[in-house]
Motif scaffolding. Sequence first.
Motif, PDB file in Angstrom:
ATOM      1  N   LEU A 169       0.833  -1.199   0.000  1.00 39.87           N
ATOM      2  CA  LEU A 169       0.000   0.000   0.000  1.00 39.87           C
ATOM      3  C   LEU A 169       0.867   1.247   0.000  1.00 39.87           C
ATOM      4  O   LEU A 169       1.781   1.373   0.825  1.00 39.87           O
ATOM      5  N   LEU A 170       0.598   2.162  -0.934  1.00 42.39           N
ATOM      6  CA  LEU A 170       1.210   3.493  -0.925  1.00 42.39           C
ATOM      7  C   LEU A 170       0.188   4.442  -0.315  1.00 42.39           C
ATOM      8  O   LEU A 170      -0.944   4.545  -0.810  1.00 42.39           O
ATOM      9  N   ALA A 171       0.562   5.115   0.753  1.00 42.01           N
ATOM     10  CA  ALA A 171      -0.330   6.064   1.419  1.00 42.01           C
ATOM     11  C   ALA A 171       0.535   7.198   1.950  1.00 42.01           C
ATOM     12  O   ALA A 171       1.398   6.970   2.797  1.00 42.01           O
ATOM     13  N   HIS A 172       0.310   8.393   1.469  1.00 40.13           N
ATOM     14  CA  HIS A 172       1.234   9.492   1.781  1.00 40.13           C
ATOM     15  C   HIS A 172       1.325   9.804   3.269  1.00 40.13           C
ATOM     16  O   HIS A 172       2.414   9.977   3.808  1.00 40.13           O
ATOM     17  N   HIS A 173       0.194   9.865   3.939  1.00 39.33           N
ATOM     18  CA  HIS A 173       0.157  10.279   5.348  1.00 39.33           C
ATOM     19  C   HIS A 173       0.227   9.048   6.264  1.00 39.33           C
ATOM     20  O   HIS A 173      -0.626   8.169   6.193  1.00 39.33           O
ATOM     21  N   PRO A 174       1.200   8.979   7.170  1.00 32.54           N
ATOM     22  CA  PRO A 174       1.327   7.808   8.046  1.00 32.54           C
ATOM     23  C   PRO A 174       0.431   7.833   9.282  1.00 32.54           C
ATOM     24  O   PRO A 174       0.436   6.883  10.063  1.00 32.54           O
ATOM     25  N   ALA A 175      -0.346   8.906   9.471  1.00 29.79           N
ATOM     26  CA  ALA A 175      -1.137   9.043  10.697  1.00 29.79           C
ATOM     27  C   ALA A 175      -2.144   7.917  10.885  1.00 29.79           C
ATOM     28  O   ALA A 175      -2.557   7.622  12.007  1.00 29.79           O
TER      29      ALA A 175
END
Length: 289
Positions: free
Chosen positions: A197-203
């Motif tokens: 999974l590519l997801a910009h925000h790690p929150a």
Amino acid sequence: MDVLIGIIIVIVMIYLFWQRQELKKFRITRYEMRSDKVRGEIKIVVISDLHSFTYGTDNKPLLEAVQAASPDLILIPGDLIVTSKTEKYGIALDFVRKLCALSVPVVFCNGNHESKAQLPGSESCIAYGQYCRQLEQAGVRILNNKSCEISVCDTKLCVSGLELPLSCYKKGRKPYLEQDALRCRLGAASKERFQILLAHHPAFAEQYAAWGADMTVCGHNHGGLVCIPGLGSVISPQFVPFPKYDAGEFRIDGRKLYISRGLGTHTFHIRICNRAELVVITVKTAAAG
């Protein structure tokens, strides 16, 4: 008093010189994980938060570092550009074209700067649309709330890109994402394939793991810009002090999350004890060793 002023001036000059040098350098950070869903060994390079930054002439040192890593797959979890700097979109485009010339799959998903750039009616919308078309012509697989299968080293991977709503990036407040957001945008995670999974925000790290991502790659936090040895990052781009998911490798319910410190900067051009990085992840079969 004159002596004190002189000392302060010298300290400031040393700091400015040091920061200038820090912003011209990057390091290579290597990680290793194992999975029974892969065969042999897969090398993955992660390039995050370039923000149209340039190392040396035409990013030659950065490209050489990527080549030296001999990747089987290149992942870009957003923010290759700075939204308003449309005149610099070509820097990111030129670098990505060179990555595609390495003849390995290059996968990209939007960060907040790309999501903002594509807003209808914005000053950057037309320039960004042309930029995206050129990325695709170069061979980049753009996955914004999409998934695809990629065969690498005799292993079929399922790669998904999550484009988060811009509301997730609001400064000064805790980011929020609906619990079923990933399933609504991406469907179910693959159980048979190694799911990336590519997801910009790690929150939303726990949600990424709960969805079923065997490996998630993120950026956005720039390592917190300023780090205190032993304490970690000082503040996130959302102005959250000491963010839990700042940079590095995390394990959540048996799944891995990798957060890059990024390669560029914008607005606040500082890095203290927090050098830019190129991330290299080696995924090996669980049967090895």
